[in-house]
Scaffold this motif. Structure first.
Motif, PDB file in Angstrom:
ATOM      1  N   MET A   1      14.354  35.507  43.121  1.00 60.23           N
ATOM      2  CA  MET A   1      13.516  36.616  42.723  1.00 60.23           C
ATOM      3  C   MET A   1      13.432  36.615  41.195  1.00 60.23           C
ATOM      4  SD  MET A   1      13.922  40.641  43.689  1.00 60.23           S
ATOM      5  CE  MET A   1      13.326  40.375  45.341  1.00 60.23           C
ATOM      6  N   HIS A   2      12.236  36.901  40.705  1.00 60.98           N
ATOM      7  CA  HIS A   2      12.022  36.957  39.264  1.00 60.98           C
ATOM      8  C   HIS A   2      11.541  38.364  38.909  1.00 60.98           C
ATOM      9  CE1 HIS A   2      11.518  35.219  35.310  1.00 60.98           C
ATOM     10  NE2 HIS A   2      10.359  35.850  35.224  1.00 60.98           N
ATOM     11  N   VAL A   3      12.220  39.003  37.983  1.00 64.12           N
ATOM     12  CA  VAL A   3      11.940  40.376  37.583  1.00 64.12           C
ATOM     13  C   VAL A   3      11.506  40.390  36.127  1.00 64.12           C
ATOM     14  CG1 VAL A   3      12.946  42.667  37.281  1.00 64.12           C
ATOM     15  CG2 VAL A   3      13.660  41.243  39.217  1.00 64.12           C
ATOM     16  N   LYS A   4      10.428  41.139  35.861  1.00 59.95           N
ATOM     17  CA  LYS A   4       9.946  41.296  34.490  1.00 59.95           C
ATOM     18  C   LYS A   4       9.909  42.775  34.142  1.00 59.95           C
ATOM     19  CE  LYS A   4       6.998  37.219  34.655  1.00 59.95           C
ATOM     20  NZ  LYS A   4       5.626  36.706  34.515  1.00 59.95           N
ATOM     21  N   ILE A   5      10.361  43.091  32.949  1.00 57.11           N
ATOM     22  CA  ILE A   5      10.240  44.430  32.390  1.00 57.11           C
ATOM     23  C   ILE A   5       9.122  44.362  31.360  1.00 57.11           C
ATOM     24  CG2 ILE A   5      11.385  46.303  31.152  1.00 57.11           C
ATOM     25  CD1 ILE A   5      12.588  45.735  33.936  1.00 57.11           C
ATOM     26  N   LEU A   6       8.081  45.168  31.561  1.00 54.08           N
ATOM     27  CA  LEU A   6       6.905  45.124  30.702  1.00 54.08           C
ATOM     28  C   LEU A   6       6.948  46.219  29.647  1.00 54.08           C
ATOM     29  CD1 LEU A   6       4.144  44.722  33.456  1.00 54.08           C
ATOM     30  CD2 LEU A   6       5.435  42.916  32.302  1.00 54.08           C
ATOM     31  N   GLY A   7       6.561  45.861  28.443  1.00 49.94           N
ATOM     32  CA  GLY A   7       6.465  46.817  27.349  1.00 49.94           C
ATOM     33  C   GLY A   7       7.548  46.594  26.317  1.00 49.94           C
ATOM     34  N   PRO A   8       7.436  47.304  25.195  1.00 49.42           N
ATOM     35  CA  PRO A   8       8.453  47.158  24.143  1.00 49.42           C
ATOM     36  C   PRO A   8       9.802  47.645  24.654  1.00 49.42           C
ATOM     37  CG  PRO A   8       6.976  48.978  23.650  1.00 49.42           C
ATOM     38  CD  PRO A   8       6.421  48.289  24.857  1.00 49.42           C
ATOM     39  N   MET A   9      10.861  47.079  24.140  1.00 51.73           N
ATOM     40  CA  MET A   9      12.195  47.409  24.620  1.00 51.73           C
ATOM     41  C   MET A   9      12.684  48.729  24.052  1.00 51.73           C
ATOM     42  SD  MET A   9      13.284  45.565  26.979  1.00 51.73           S
ATOM     43  CE  MET A   9      11.673  45.264  27.652  1.00 51.73           C
ATOM     44  N   THR A  10      12.173  49.781  24.627  1.00 48.86           N
ATOM     45  CA  THR A  10      12.582  51.131  24.275  1.00 48.86           C
ATOM     46  C   THR A  10      13.833  51.497  25.086  1.00 48.86           C
ATOM     47  OG1 THR A  10      11.231  52.056  26.042  1.00 48.86           O
ATOM     48  CG2 THR A  10      10.182  51.813  23.871  1.00 48.86           C
ATOM     49  N   THR A  11      14.355  52.673  24.860  1.00 46.61           N
ATOM     50  CA  THR A  11      15.501  53.153  25.639  1.00 46.61           C
ATOM     51  C   THR A  11      15.150  53.202  27.120  1.00 46.61           C
ATOM     52  OG1 THR A  11      16.194  54.490  23.749  1.00 46.61           O
ATOM     53  CG2 THR A  11      17.161  55.043  25.872  1.00 46.61           C
ATOM     54  N   ASP A  12      13.941  53.661  27.434  1.00 48.43           N
ATOM     55  CA  ASP A  12      13.513  53.728  28.837  1.00 48.43           C
ATOM     56  C   ASP A  12      13.438  52.346  29.470  1.00 48.43           C
ATOM     57  OD1 ASP A  12      13.357  56.467  28.814  1.00 48.43           O
ATOM     58  OD2 ASP A  12      11.173  56.543  28.615  1.00 48.43           O
ATOM     59  N   ALA A  13      12.908  51.379  28.746  1.00 51.40           N
ATOM     60  CA  ALA A  13      12.805  50.024  29.276  1.00 51.40           C
ATOM     61  C   ALA A  13      14.190  49.422  29.511  1.00 51.40           C
ATOM     62  CB  ALA A  13      11.994  49.139  28.331  1.00 51.40           C
ATOM     63  N   GLU A  14      15.108  49.667  28.596  1.00 50.11           N
ATOM     64  CA  GLU A  14      16.481  49.165  28.759  1.00 50.11           C
ATOM     65  C   GLU A  14      17.147  49.794  29.984  1.00 50.11           C
ATOM     66  OE1 GLU A  14      18.286  46.789  27.345  1.00 50.11           O
ATOM     67  OE2 GLU A  14      16.649  46.235  26.018  1.00 50.11           O
ATOM     68  N   LYS A  15      16.928  51.093  30.181  1.00 49.98           N
ATOM     69  CA  LYS A  15      17.505  51.791  31.334  1.00 49.98           C
ATOM     70  C   LYS A  15      16.903  51.266  32.634  1.00 49.98           C
ATOM     71  CE  LYS A  15      20.197  54.922  33.061  1.00 49.98           C
ATOM     72  NZ  LYS A  15      21.630  54.705  33.079  1.00 49.98           N
ATOM     73  N   LEU A  16      15.603  51.005  32.639  1.00 46.33           N
ATOM     74  CA  LEU A  16      14.945  50.433  33.810  1.00 46.33           C
ATOM     75  C   LEU A  16      15.523  49.062  34.126  1.00 46.33           C
ATOM     76  CD1 LEU A  16      12.782  50.524  36.020  1.00 46.33           C
ATOM     77  CD2 LEU A  16      11.153  49.633  34.331  1.00 46.33           C
ATOM     78  N   LEU A  17      15.742  48.262  33.113  1.00 46.56           N
ATOM     79  CA  LEU A  17      16.347  46.947  33.291  1.00 46.56           C
ATOM     80  C   LEU A  17      17.741  47.074  33.889  1.00 46.56           C
ATOM     81  CD1 LEU A  17      16.308  43.849  32.753  1.00 46.56           C
ATOM     82  CD2 LEU A  17      17.235  44.355  30.510  1.00 46.56           C
ATOM     83  N   GLN A  18      18.552  47.953  33.344  1.00 41.39           N
ATOM     84  CA  GLN A  18      19.913  48.145  33.845  1.00 41.39           C
ATOM     85  C   GLN A  18      19.908  48.641  35.288  1.00 41.39           C
ATOM     86  OE1 GLN A  18      21.729  50.884  31.111  1.00 41.39           O
ATOM     87  NE2 GLN A  18      21.817  49.395  29.444  1.00 41.39           N
ATOM     88  N   ASN A  19      19.091  49.642  35.586  1.00 40.35           N
ATOM     89  CA  ASN A  19      19.051  50.190  36.938  1.00 40.35           C
ATOM     90  C   ASN A  19      18.558  49.168  37.954  1.00 40.35           C
ATOM     91  OD1 ASN A  19      19.995  52.578  35.906  1.00 40.35           O
ATOM     92  ND2 ASN A  19      18.071  53.682  36.107  1.00 40.35           N
ATOM     93  N   THR A  20      17.587  48.360  37.560  1.00 39.68           N
ATOM     94  CA  THR A  20      17.075  47.321  38.445  1.00 39.68           C
ATOM     95  C   THR A  20      18.136  46.261  38.698  1.00 39.68           C
ATOM     96  OG1 THR A  20      14.838  47.714  37.607  1.00 39.68           O
ATOM     97  CG2 THR A  20      15.219  45.647  38.786  1.00 39.68           C
ATOM     98  N   ALA A  21      18.860  45.878  37.672  1.00 39.91           N
ATOM     99  CA  ALA A  21      19.938  44.894  37.825  1.00 39.91           C
ATOM    100  C   ALA A  21      21.022  45.420  38.770  1.00 39.91           C
ATOM    101  CB  ALA A  21      20.536  44.538  36.467  1.00 39.91           C
ATOM    102  N   ILE A  22      21.385  46.689  38.637  1.00 37.88           N
ATOM    103  CA  ILE A  22      22.387  47.287  39.524  1.00 37.88           C
ATOM    104  C   ILE A  22      21.867  47.324  40.961  1.00 37.88           C
ATOM    105  CG2 ILE A  22      23.616  49.434  40.087  1.00 37.88           C
ATOM    106  CD1 ILE A  22      23.665  49.954  36.991  1.00 37.88           C
ATOM    107  N   ALA A  23      20.596  47.699  41.128  1.00 34.66           N
ATOM    108  CA  ALA A  23      20.004  47.752  42.467  1.00 34.66           C
ATOM    109  C   ALA A  23      20.022  46.386  43.135  1.00 34.66           C
ATOM    110  CB  ALA A  23      18.572  48.278  42.379  1.00 34.66           C
ATOM    111  N   LEU A  24      19.662  45.357  42.386  1.00 31.38           N
ATOM    112  CA  LEU A  24      19.664  44.004  42.947  1.00 31.38           C
ATOM    113  C   LEU A  24      21.076  43.547  43.297  1.00 31.38           C
ATOM    114  CD1 LEU A  24      16.968  42.407  40.665  1.00 31.38           C
ATOM    115  CD2 LEU A  24      16.798  42.758  43.135  1.00 31.38           C
TER     116      LEU A  24
END
Length: 79
Positions: free
Chosen positions: A1-24
Motif C-alpha cells: 500500500m502506498h500512502v500520500k499526504i497532500l499539502g504543505p506539512m502543517t501541524t494538521d498534515a503531520e497529525k494526519l500522517l501519524q494517525n494514518t500510520a497508527i491505523a495501518l
C-alpha cells in the motif's frame, strides 16, 4: 500500500500522517508514505482542502485530520 499526504506539512498534515500510520499498524498493513508538497500535484488528485490523504492513488480524505479509528474504517472500506 502506498500512502500520500497532500499539502504543505502543517501541524494538521503531520497529525494526519501519524494517525494514518497508527491505523495501518493496527490493521497490520505495511505501507510506504510520501509527502506531496507540490500544490499542482496535489490538485491533480482533486484536492479541495488540505490536508489530503491518498491511498493507492485514490483520494480518500481532504480538509480534515482523521482520528485513528476513522482512518482504520476508511482504509478497510477502500480495500
Amino acid at each position: 500500500m502506498h500512502v500520500k499526504i497532500l499539502g504543505p506539512m502543517t501541524t494538521d498534515a503531520e497529525k494526519l500522517l501519524q494517525n494514518t500510520a497508527i491505523a495501518l499498524k493496527k490493521l497490520k498493513i505495511k505501507a510506504s508514505f510520501e509527502r506531496v508538497n507540490d500544490f499542482s500535484k496535489a490538485m491533480a488528485y482533486g484536492l479541495l482542502a488540505i490536508p489530503g490523504l491518498v491511498v493507492d492513488e485514490q483520494l480518500i480524505s481532504c480538509g480534515t485530520v482523521l482520528q485513528v479509528e476513522e482512518a482504520m474504517e476508511i482504509i478497510k472500506s477502500s480495500l
